[in-house]
Enzyme design. Structure first.
Site, short mmCIF file in Angstrom:
data_model
loop_
_atom_site.label_atom_id
_atom_site.label_comp_id
_atom_site.label_asym_id
_atom_site.label_seq_id
_atom_site.Cartn_x
_atom_site.Cartn_y
_atom_site.Cartn_z
N GLY A 95 4.99 -0.36 -8.89
CA GLY A 95 4.97 0.99 -8.34
C GLY A 95 5.81 1.05 -7.08
O GLY A 95 6.74 0.26 -6.91
N SER A 96 5.45 1.95 -6.20
CA SER A 96 6.27 2.15 -5.00
C SER A 96 6.01 1.04 -3.97
O SER A 96 4.94 0.42 -3.95
CB SER A 96 5.94 3.51 -4.39
OG SER A 96 4.56 3.58 -4.11
N VAL A 104 2.79 1.78 -1.69
CA VAL A 104 1.50 1.40 -2.27
C VAL A 104 1.42 -0.13 -2.40
O VAL A 104 0.38 -0.73 -2.14
CB VAL A 104 1.27 2.10 -3.63
CG1 VAL A 104 -0.01 1.57 -4.29
CG2 VAL A 104 1.18 3.62 -3.46
N GLY A 105 2.54 -0.75 -2.75
CA GLY A 105 2.56 -2.21 -2.89
C GLY A 105 2.16 -2.92 -1.61
O GLY A 105 1.42 -3.91 -1.63
N CYS A 155 13.10 2.20 -11.81
CA CYS A 155 13.18 1.32 -10.64
C CYS A 155 14.57 0.72 -10.54
O CYS A 155 15.03 0.38 -9.46
CB CYS A 155 12.13 0.24 -10.74
SG CYS A 155 12.15 -0.58 -12.33
N GLU A 193 5.90 -5.53 -8.15
CA GLU A 193 7.25 -5.11 -8.55
C GLU A 193 7.43 -3.70 -8.01
O GLU A 193 6.77 -2.77 -8.47
CB GLU A 193 7.38 -5.10 -10.08
CG GLU A 193 7.37 -6.47 -10.71
CD GLU A 193 8.56 -7.32 -10.29
OE1 GLU A 193 9.56 -6.78 -9.80
OE2 GLU A 193 8.46 -8.55 -10.45
N GLU A 230 14.73 5.28 -1.47
CA GLU A 230 14.59 5.51 -2.91
C GLU A 230 14.22 6.97 -3.15
O GLU A 230 13.25 7.48 -2.60
CB GLU A 230 13.49 4.60 -3.47
CG GLU A 230 13.37 4.73 -4.98
CD GLU A 230 12.31 3.81 -5.58
OE1 GLU A 230 11.17 3.83 -5.09
OE2 GLU A 230 12.64 3.09 -6.53
N LYS A 275 -5.55 0.08 -15.05
CA LYS A 275 -5.48 1.48 -14.61
C LYS A 275 -4.04 1.96 -14.72
O LYS A 275 -3.16 1.56 -13.96
CB LYS A 275 -5.93 1.65 -13.16
CG LYS A 275 -6.06 3.15 -12.82
CD LYS A 275 -5.69 3.51 -11.41
CE LYS A 275 -4.32 4.03 -11.17
NZ LYS A 275 -3.96 5.33 -11.73
P1 NAP Z 1 3.11 4.74 -7.23
O1 NAP Z 1 2.84 6.07 -6.68
O2 NAP Z 1 3.18 3.59 -6.29
O3 NAP Z 1 1.98 4.49 -8.32
C1 NAP Z 1 1.94 3.34 -9.13
C2 NAP Z 1 0.52 3.12 -9.60
O4 NAP Z 1 -0.30 2.82 -8.48
C3 NAP Z 1 -0.11 4.33 -10.28
O5 NAP Z 1 -0.98 3.90 -11.29
C4 NAP Z 1 -0.89 4.96 -9.14
O6 NAP Z 1 -1.94 5.78 -9.56
C5 NAP Z 1 -1.40 3.73 -8.43
N1 NAP Z 1 -1.75 3.93 -7.03
C6 NAP Z 1 -1.35 4.91 -6.19
N2 NAP Z 1 -1.90 4.73 -4.97
C7 NAP Z 1 -2.65 3.61 -5.04
C8 NAP Z 1 -3.48 2.91 -4.10
N3 NAP Z 1 -3.62 3.30 -2.85
N4 NAP Z 1 -4.10 1.79 -4.53
C9 NAP Z 1 -3.96 1.34 -5.81
N5 NAP Z 1 -3.22 1.98 -6.73
C10 NAP Z 1 -2.56 3.10 -6.35
O7 NAP Z 1 4.46 4.72 -8.06
P2 NAP Z 1 4.91 5.74 -9.20
O8 NAP Z 1 5.28 7.02 -8.55
O9 NAP Z 1 3.93 5.77 -10.30
O10 NAP Z 1 6.19 4.99 -9.76
C11 NAP Z 1 7.41 5.04 -9.12
C12 NAP Z 1 7.66 3.82 -8.26
O11 NAP Z 1 7.49 2.64 -9.03
C13 NAP Z 1 9.05 3.75 -7.73
O12 NAP Z 1 9.03 3.32 -6.40
C14 NAP Z 1 9.71 2.71 -8.60
O13 NAP Z 1 10.83 2.09 -8.05
C15 NAP Z 1 8.60 1.78 -8.84
N6 NAP Z 1 8.83 0.98 -10.04
C16 NAP Z 1 9.15 -0.33 -9.89
C17 NAP Z 1 9.41 -1.12 -10.99
C18 NAP Z 1 9.75 -2.58 -10.83
O14 NAP Z 1 9.54 -3.32 -11.77
N7 NAP Z 1 10.26 -3.02 -9.71
C19 NAP Z 1 9.33 -0.56 -12.27
C20 NAP Z 1 9.01 0.80 -12.39
C21 NAP Z 1 8.75 1.55 -11.26
P3 NAP Z 1 -1.73 7.37 -9.79
O15 NAP Z 1 -0.72 7.53 -10.83
O16 NAP Z 1 -3.08 7.81 -10.21
O17 NAP Z 1 -1.29 7.91 -8.46
#
Ligand code: NAP
Ligand code: MG
Length: 495
Positions: free
Chosen positions: A228-229, A232-233, A284, A250, A385, A175
């Site tokens: 992701g964030s 959510v993690g 990130c 991550e 962040e 997804k």
């Molecule tokens: P996000 O809001 O956490 O979303 C990440 C993914 O999770 C998306 O596919 C999202 O779907 C999905 N998601 C959202 N809520 C969920 C839930 N309750 N259960 C399961 N899946 C869910 O993060 P983002 O805004 O896309 O990305 C930014 C974040 O990612 C930042 O915090 C950044 O630091 C982090 N990041 C970390 C790394 C690393 O390797 N450490 C790399 C890149 C980014 P939708 O898009 O449909 O909401």
């Protein structure tokens, strides 16, 4: 009419069972619709998981070098389509073409690494303590892998997960982020074109709760790889905790670059501009804090603000553009809210701090690169962040204070120190609490063949990239073969 894209389940492109869709638009020009995608739900996830589970019986028995051969083809197709993939990525999430080309290249690098890993997947043999007994630990496939990814590296991050998952013999239900479904669709098309058998890779588009969480909770999904964030993690980790499901997380970062008084300031300047404002600060590993030695603070801030004000914003497909838009309106609003918070906390706004609306910029989600000075440790803009082009500058007296400030967050992904002092460099490597430390280079710039990940609330101890990710996507099975023809008791008969 907007082009219509579909899910890919069991080797077939298909709509969500409900027939519902969502739109994907260009953040540099909100009027431009890239396409519509299926707004899927649990029933679609169930179908994809069932397909992956069925396909696994054959895929797990396909020799790993054969699985690797398919990944080689995947890499070749990505090379052929690199420019097209980069352009569509810029259109759907905004970062400039040079960066989206890099994002695709990272996928190519990951594909070739995975292809060769099919002929390695090294595991262990060790001598038995008993005579006429053979001992080894071998890698085995695990099952159906659920892959949930963010929008900021819409090609690289899915490839970091999907390619090793496949080489290790797992099937995938993927997804992607709702902001980048097109790049994800192109990746799945490439996997299909390269010969991945039906059911081995499935993509289900839709929301985090409606699709992502249903994958996480599904009893036939054996492992979850999420980027992701942190918020959510944590939710995902709690859900996986209920059944002790294997999960790799991550998550967020609050990365800092330190510039010491003996540093090459021009080099440090190029580094922080790239680290803080590349990808519009939406990495990130983005540099969101700049820790300056007091002796060079004023001079460096002056140099930095001058260069930052000259950065060219615009559509990432245009030549000469250095900073693209924020990915969506929500992210733009978050950035601006943090600017208001920073002002209220007493930080000094040096440049930016508002939406950019000159000319065509008003059609997209552009925010001016922003710098705050007089930021104190503990302020919210120094701790949380933001994920946008907002940089907080903190002044410190010496190296020890720099490291203390750098370490004082809940995150621990990337870090950077600019100094010419070899002793300070090695102390930084030893004392910084982060998964990645750069010396005389910015906080961004990970290479695909080295481990990638963070400590503290940035993750849960796993690593992506390089050889390390193969430990996540395979399970060790320990095997003893006793050819002595008698009962031999370990720890007892020999002692
Ligand atoms: P996000 O809001 O956490 O979303 C990440 C993914 O999770 C998306 O596919 C999202 O779907 C999905 N998601 C959202 N809520 C969920 C839930 N309750 N259960 C399961 N899946 C869910 O993060 P983002 O805004 O896309 O990305 C930014 C974040 O990612 C930042 O915090 C950044 O630091 C982090 N990041 C970390 C790394 C690393 O390797 N450490 C790399 C890149 C980014 P939708 O898009 O449909 O909401
Ligand atoms: Mg979009």
């Amino acid at each position: 009419m907007a082009q219509k894209f579909q899910n890919f389940i069991n080797g077939e492109w298909k709509d969500a069972k409900s027939g519902q869709t969502f739109e994907n638009r260009n953040p540099a020009n909100w009027d431009e619709v890239i396409g519509t995608f299926p707004k899927s739900a649990e029933e679609d996830v169930n179908e994809a998981v069932a397909a992956a589970k069925a396909a696994w019986e054959e895929w797990r028995l396909t020799p790993a070098p054969k699985r690797g051969d398919i990944l080689k083809k995947v890499g070749d197709l990505m090379v052929e389509r690199k420019e097209e993939l980069a352009r569509e990525m810029t259109r759907e999430m905004g970062k400039v073409l040079a960066e989206t080309r890099g994002d695709v290249q990272e996928g190519i690098d990951t594909a070739y690494y995975a292809a060769s890993e099919g002929r390695r997947l090294f595991s262990y043999t060790a001598p038995s303590e008993l005579p006429n007994k053979f001992a080894m630990a071998i890698r085995t496939p695990i099952g159906v892998a659920g892959i949930v990814t963010p929008w900021n590296f819409p090609m690289a991050i899915p490839t970091w997960k999907i390619f090793p998952a496949l080489v290790c013999g797992n099937c995938v239900v993927f997804k992607p982020a709702s902001d980048t479904p097109k790049t994800a669709t192109s990746l799945v098309q490439i996997l299909h074109d390269a010969g991945v058998p039906k059911g081995v890779v499935n993509i289900v588009h839709g929301g985090g709760g409606a699709v992502g969480m249903k994958i996480v909770e599904h009893p036939d999904v054996a492992l979850i790889s999420f980027t992701g964030s942190s918020g959510v993690g944590k939710t995902i980790a709690q859900s996986c905790g209920k059944t002790l499901k294997r999960v790799s997380l991550e998550l967020g970062g609050k990365n800092a670059q330190v510039v010491m008084d003996d540093a090459n300031l021009d080099l440090a300047l190029d580094g922080v501009l790239w680290g803080a404002f590349g990808t519009t600060g939406q990495r990130c590993t983005a540099t969101s804090r700049l820790i300056l030695h007091e002796k060079i603070h004023d001079k460096f801030v002056d140099m930095l603000v001058k260069r930052t004000e000259k950065l060219r914003l615009g559509d990432g497909l245009e030549k000469g553009v250095e900073v693209g838009p924020c990915v969506n309106e929500g992210q733009l609003n978050t950035d601006h809210e943090y600017v208001e918070i920073g002002k209220a906390e007493g930080a000094k706004l040096m440049c930016g701090g508002e939406r950019a609306t000159e000319g065509d910029l008003k059609k997209g989600w552009f925010y001016k690169p922003t710098i705050f000075t007089n930021v104190k440790p503990g302020m919210r803009i120094e701790q949380e962040e933001i994920f946008g082009p907002v940089l907080s500058v903190i002044k410190v007296k010496n190296f020890d204070e720099a490291i203390e400030v750098l370490n004082d967050t809940v995150y621990g992904l990337s870090s950077s120190v600019y100094t010419r002092n070899v002793n300070d460099s090695f102390r930084a490597i030893r004392d910084i609490k982060a998964g990645i430390t750069y010396i005389n280079a910015p906080t961004i710039g990970a290479e695909a063949h080295l481990p990638f990940g963070g400590v503290k609330e940035t993750g849960n101890g796993h690593r992506e990239g390089g050889w390390a990710v193969y430990d996540f996507f395979s399970e060790l099975k320990t095997v003893y073969v006793d050819y002595s023809d008698k009962l031999q008791r370990a720890q007892i008969d020999n002692y």
